[in-house]
Every structure is written in C-alpha cells, then in structure tokens.
Design an enzyme around this catalytic site. Structure first.
Site, PDB file in Angstrom:
ATOM      1  N   CYS A 120      64.392  45.606  27.531  1.00 20.85           N
ATOM      2  CA  CYS A 120      64.060  46.574  28.591  1.00 20.85           C
ATOM      3  C   CYS A 120      63.940  48.005  28.076  1.00 20.85           C
ATOM      4  O   CYS A 120      63.471  48.887  28.795  1.00 20.85           O
ATOM      5  CB  CYS A 120      65.085  46.499  29.713  1.00 20.85           C
ATOM      6  SG  CYS A 120      65.321  44.849  30.357  1.00 20.85           S
ATOM      7  N   HIS A 253      64.573  52.899  33.267  1.00 19.20           N
ATOM      8  CA  HIS A 253      64.269  51.472  33.388  1.00 19.20           C
ATOM      9  C   HIS A 253      64.703  50.986  34.763  1.00 19.20           C
ATOM     10  O   HIS A 253      65.787  51.319  35.238  1.00 19.20           O
ATOM     11  CB  HIS A 253      65.000  50.690  32.289  1.00 19.20           C
ATOM     12  CG  HIS A 253      64.952  49.220  32.538  1.00 19.20           C
ATOM     13  ND1 HIS A 253      63.772  48.542  32.735  1.00 19.20           N
ATOM     14  CD2 HIS A 253      65.954  48.305  32.658  1.00 19.20           C
ATOM     15  CE1 HIS A 253      64.047  47.272  32.960  1.00 19.20           C
ATOM     16  NE2 HIS A 253      65.351  47.099  32.921  1.00 19.20           N
ATOM     17  N   ASN A 283      62.734  43.812  38.279  1.00 23.17           N
ATOM     18  CA  ASN A 283      62.940  44.281  36.902  1.00 23.17           C
ATOM     19  C   ASN A 283      61.846  43.664  36.027  1.00 23.17           C
ATOM     20  O   ASN A 283      61.835  42.451  35.812  1.00 23.17           O
ATOM     21  CB  ASN A 283      64.331  43.843  36.445  1.00 23.17           C
ATOM     22  CG  ASN A 283      64.663  44.293  35.031  1.00 23.17           C
ATOM     23  OD1 ASN A 283      63.788  44.701  34.270  1.00 23.17           O
ATOM     24  ND2 ASN A 283      65.925  44.194  34.675  1.00 23.17           N
TER      25      ASN A 283
HETATM   26  N1  ACO Z   1      72.542  35.285  46.042  1.00 19.76           N
HETATM   27  C1  ACO Z   1      73.722  35.165  46.664  1.00 19.76           C
HETATM   28  N2  ACO Z   1      74.890  35.285  46.021  1.00 19.76           N
HETATM   29  C2  ACO Z   1      74.856  35.538  44.710  1.00 19.76           C
HETATM   30  C3  ACO Z   1      73.660  35.664  43.995  1.00 19.76           C
HETATM   31  C4  ACO Z   1      72.464  35.513  44.716  1.00 19.76           C
HETATM   32  N3  ACO Z   1      71.252  35.625  44.150  1.00 19.76           N
HETATM   33  N4  ACO Z   1      73.946  35.911  42.702  1.00 19.76           N
HETATM   34  C5  ACO Z   1      75.281  35.949  42.596  1.00 19.76           C
HETATM   35  N5  ACO Z   1      75.835  35.711  43.796  1.00 19.76           N
HETATM   36  C6  ACO Z   1      77.248  35.666  44.161  1.00 19.76           C
HETATM   37  C7  ACO Z   1      78.133  35.292  42.985  1.00 19.76           C
HETATM   38  O1  ACO Z   1      78.187  33.883  42.822  1.00 19.76           O
HETATM   39  C8  ACO Z   1      79.449  35.872  43.423  1.00 19.76           C
HETATM   40  O2  ACO Z   1      80.041  34.995  44.336  1.00 19.76           O
HETATM   41  P1  ACO Z   1      81.638  34.742  44.295  1.00 19.76           P
HETATM   42  O3  ACO Z   1      82.238  36.105  44.578  1.00 19.76           O
HETATM   43  O4  ACO Z   1      81.839  33.745  45.368  1.00 19.76           O
HETATM   44  O5  ACO Z   1      81.928  34.258  42.918  1.00 19.76           O
HETATM   45  C9  ACO Z   1      79.055  37.124  44.192  1.00 19.76           C
HETATM   46  O6  ACO Z   1      77.668  36.972  44.530  1.00 19.76           O
HETATM   47  C10 ACO Z   1      79.216  38.405  43.406  1.00 19.76           C
HETATM   48  O7  ACO Z   1      78.661  38.196  42.099  1.00 19.76           O
HETATM   49  P2  ACO Z   1      78.677  39.333  41.025  1.00 19.76           P
HETATM   50  O8  ACO Z   1      78.026  38.855  39.792  1.00 19.76           O
HETATM   51  O9  ACO Z   1      80.055  39.897  40.963  1.00 19.76           O
HETATM   52  O10 ACO Z   1      77.727  40.386  41.775  1.00 19.76           O
HETATM   53  P3  ACO Z   1      77.476  41.875  41.427  1.00 19.76           P
HETATM   54  O11 ACO Z   1      77.875  42.728  42.529  1.00 19.76           O
HETATM   55  O12 ACO Z   1      77.974  42.204  40.043  1.00 19.76           O
HETATM   56  O13 ACO Z   1      75.901  41.884  41.388  1.00 19.76           O
HETATM   57  C11 ACO Z   1      74.156  41.972  39.764  1.00 19.76           C
HETATM   58  C12 ACO Z   1      75.187  41.103  40.445  1.00 19.76           C
HETATM   59  C13 ACO Z   1      73.117  42.419  40.791  1.00 19.76           C
HETATM   60  C14 ACO Z   1      73.457  41.174  38.679  1.00 19.76           C
HETATM   61  C15 ACO Z   1      74.883  43.193  39.179  1.00 19.76           C
HETATM   62  O14 ACO Z   1      75.928  42.804  38.333  1.00 19.76           O
HETATM   63  C16 ACO Z   1      73.967  44.083  38.432  1.00 19.76           C
HETATM   64  O15 ACO Z   1      73.176  44.789  39.021  1.00 19.76           O
HETATM   65  N6  ACO Z   1      74.067  44.118  37.127  1.00 19.76           N
HETATM   66  C17 ACO Z   1      73.200  44.934  36.326  1.00 19.76           C
HETATM   67  C18 ACO Z   1      72.434  44.066  35.538  1.00 19.76           C
HETATM   68  C19 ACO Z   1      70.972  44.102  35.802  1.00 19.76           C
HETATM   69  O16 ACO Z   1      70.431  44.668  36.717  1.00 19.76           O
HETATM   70  N7  ACO Z   1      70.356  43.439  34.874  1.00 19.76           N
HETATM   71  C20 ACO Z   1      68.974  43.348  34.823  1.00 19.76           C
HETATM   72  C21 ACO Z   1      68.604  43.117  33.416  1.00 19.76           C
HETATM   73  S1  ACO Z   1      69.437  44.168  32.388  1.00 19.76           S
HETATM   74  C22 ACO Z   1      68.601  45.456  32.220  1.00 19.76           C
HETATM   75  O17 ACO Z   1      67.487  45.464  32.607  1.00 19.76           O
HETATM   76  C23 ACO Z   1      69.284  46.542  31.615  1.00 19.76           C
END
Ligand code: ACO
Length: 326
Positions: A120, A253, A283
């Site tokens: 990215c 990004h 993304n």
């Molecule tokens: N739909 C419904 N529920 C979901 C989904 C989904 N698509 N995905 C995960 N969950 C659930 C999980 O199972 C978890 O459930 P649980 O609490 O019962 O175990 C709950 O949602 C919370 O999951 P987390 O992983 O803790 O969610 P978080 O708030 O961290 O959000 C996310 C996840 C959006 C990926 C976040 O961590 C994030 O934004 N990370 C940044 C990474 C990113 O954007 N990466 C893109 C590529 S990297 C880059 O480009 C730099």
C-alpha cells in the site's frame, strides 16, 4: 545551473465498471454462509462500495487506462515518456514486470520500465524513485502508476479481510521542471513486521506453496499505521521547513476512515483538508493515493500551486510521504 526538480503535470485513473455496494457484498457472502453487515463495514471502515475487476481484466489493463488519462491531462504522448515506474503487489505475471506490459501497450519502446513492490506504500515509493531519477538528470518524463487487483488475492471466506479491498489504478505524469515539484520525500520499512499483513504463498516447482491469500492482523496494522503516518508527514514537512498549517491537502493511503481521521487529528489538519475516497473505492492498495489525487484534481479541490502530502503505509511493513507543490 538552475536546480532540477520533478513536477506532476497530469493525473489519471481507472476503475473496473462493476461497483459492489456493501448490501450486494453482504448478500453475496451470505450465500457462502459468511455473516457480515453494512452497519459493521461502515462503522469499522467507512467503506460503502468498492469496484471489482471483471474476469479477464488485468492489472495492466487498468494501469494502461489510467496512464493514458494522465498523458492526456499532461498534454503528452506516450513517445515523450522515458520512464515508467509501476507500483503493484498484484502483477499480471511473475515476470516480466507489469510496467513492461503497460509500456508495450502504450507503444513507447525504449523507455525504462520496472515495478516497485511496497504494497500500500507502493505509489509513494514509486514517486520517490521517479523523482530521484528525474533530479539526477538521467530521465525527463515519467509515468508513475499504482495499479492493483486485490480481489484476486482475497479469501472470500474470511470476513475480516474480504470486505476491505477494491480494484483500480491511478497514474501521474512527473516531469523535469525548473520549479518545484516534489519538495521532500521519505521512505521507510520495518521488515520485522512482515507477518502482520502478507500474502505468503509463492510459486514453487509448478505449484503454489504456502497461503495464497492476503492475511492481516487488523489491530496491529491499525496502531502502526496511525503512528507512522503522523511521523512521516512531520518528517517531510520538516525537510521542506513547512508546517502542517501550510498543507492544503492531505492524501494518505485509503485503508480505513478511522485511520484517516486519527492521522488528521494527530497532525492538527482539519477533515476539510483531507481527501478521502475509501468510502467509494475501498482499500485499493498502491492505487489508492493516485486515485484520490486524480479525483481531487478533477473535481477542482487540488489546484496548481497548492501543497499536497501523499502518504503510503502497508505491508512490509512499509511507509513514507511525498510533499508536493502542484
Ligand atoms: N463483519 C462482521 N463482523 C466482523 C467482520 C465483518 N466483516 N470482521 C470482523 N468481525 C468481527 C470479529 O470477528 C470480532 O468479533 P468478536 O468480537 O466476536 O471476536 C469483531 O468483529 C471485532 O473484530 P476486530 O478485528 O477487533 O475489529 P476492529 O475493530 O479491529 O476492526 C478492522 C477490524 C476494520 C480490520 C480494523 O482492525 C482496521 O481498520 N485495521 C486497520 C487495518 C486496515 O485497514 N488494513 C487494510 C490493509 S492495511 C493497509 O492498507 C495499511
């Protein structure tokens, strides 16, 4: 002798025709027994839709379309280009590079062409490399492209990743100029964090060895991304002896609106000066920054003479920023 700079003279973009809304994606995933919702996707990421490439549509197809648009905007023909630097983690082939495939389609045989792989952060890496080659005097006119088809490396049974990404390409023409241009550029990586965001599989003896899908530790990525976007913006501003108040547009990004907002807050840059496209593109990895830049140029927000910070962060772990005078 006058100092040599590089300057953006045109931008372009390409998106696959098929836009998939969250509701459509939720319905498609439900058919596979995967449960998610529009509310979860919007609340955690800010994404409402993403574009998905058609079967048979390639990264080079998208890259070529974006490049042609950028050339038209710059008032240049492909023959005037002597360098193509293409950022992608989803190349059409193991080799030759997607940059070479694009070069053949554009018809400017002889120009240097190669890919940059920084996930990215790819477009910021590619721009920094092209700027350095132009300032060295060996090249005068570059096409810098970010192009991806991430939909093909997603595990569509993994709801934690498959809702986040989209496909697309963006491009700029970067030309030698007496006036700046690129004011500062800084790149970084921390390979010890390779495991938090990776596609580990590889071709080995005629088979794919290892996991062929994108895997991510979302929370680890989130924390790292916010910290390095802040520090790297400060680094280029300090190099150019500028302050955040002098930045007209921040174009990081586009991974997640929460990362974008947190970065703005840390830098003291208001949301009105942020270009955000993650809501409509998802993304798109290396394509996200040039897609956002092109959109903001074409809708009249980014104007000639303004200061713009482009920022990359992604797998590697890699990050960096480029400060531009448009
Ligand atoms: N739909 C419904 N529920 C979901 C989904 C989904 N698509 N995905 C995960 N969950 C659930 C999980 O199972 C978890 O459930 P649980 O609490 O019962 O175990 C709950 O949602 C919370 O999951 P987390 O992983 O803790 O969610 P978080 O708030 O961290 O959000 C996310 C996840 C959006 C990926 C976040 O961590 C994030 O934004 N990370 C940044 C990474 C990113 O954007 N990466 C893109 C590529 S990297 C880059 O480009 C730099």
């Amino acid at each position: 002798m006058a100092r040599l700079y590089s300057k953006v003279t045109g931008t372009g973009a390409a998106l696959p025709a098929r836009a998939v809304s969250n509701d459509q994606l939720v319905a498609d995933l439900a058919q596979r027994g995967i449960e998610t919702s529009n509310d979860w996707i919007v609340a955690r990421t800010g994404i409402h839709k993403r574009h998905i490439a058609a079967p048979g549509q390639s990264t080079a197809d998208l890259a070529t379309e974006a490049a042609q648009q950028a050339l038209a905007a710059a008032g240049r023909t492909a023959r005037e280009i002597d360098l193509i630097v293409l950022a992608t983690s989803t190349p059409d082939q193991t080799f030759p590079s997607t940059a070479c495939l694009v070069q053949a389609r554009l018809g400017n045989v002889g120009a240097a062409a190669f890919d940059v792989q920084a996930v990215c952060s790819g477009f910021v890496y590619a721009t920094t490399v092209a700027d350095a080659l132009i300032r060295s005097g060996t090249h005068r006119r570059a096409l810098v492209i970010g192009a991806e088809i991430f939909s093909r490396i997603l595990d569509w049974n993994d709801r934690t990743t498959c809702v986040l990404f989209g496909d697309g390409a963006g491009a700029v023409v970067l030309e030698a100029s007496d006036t700046p241009g690129v004011l500062a550029a800084r790149l970084h990586a921390d390979g010890s964090q390779a495991g938090i965001l990776c596609t580990a599989g590889r071709i080995d003896g005629g088979k794919i060895t290892g996991d062929p899908f994108l895997r991510m530790d979302g929370q680890a990525v989130f924390k790292l991304a916010v910290n390095v976007l802040d520090s790297s913006a400060r680094e280029v501003l300090s190099d150019a002896r500028m302050t955040a108040a002098q930045v007209d547009w921040l174009i990081p990004h586009q991974a997640n609106v929460r990362i974008l907002s947190a970065t703005c807050k840390k830098l003291g840059i208001s949301d009105e000066r942020l270009v955000a496209t993650v809501d409509r593109h998802g993304n798109t990895s290396a394509a996200s920054v040039p897609l956002a830049l092109d959109l903001a140029v074409r809708d009249g927000r980014v104007q000639s003479g303004q200061a713009v910070v482009l920022q990359g962060v992604g797998g590697g772990f890699t990050w960096g920023s480029v400060l531009l005078r448009m």
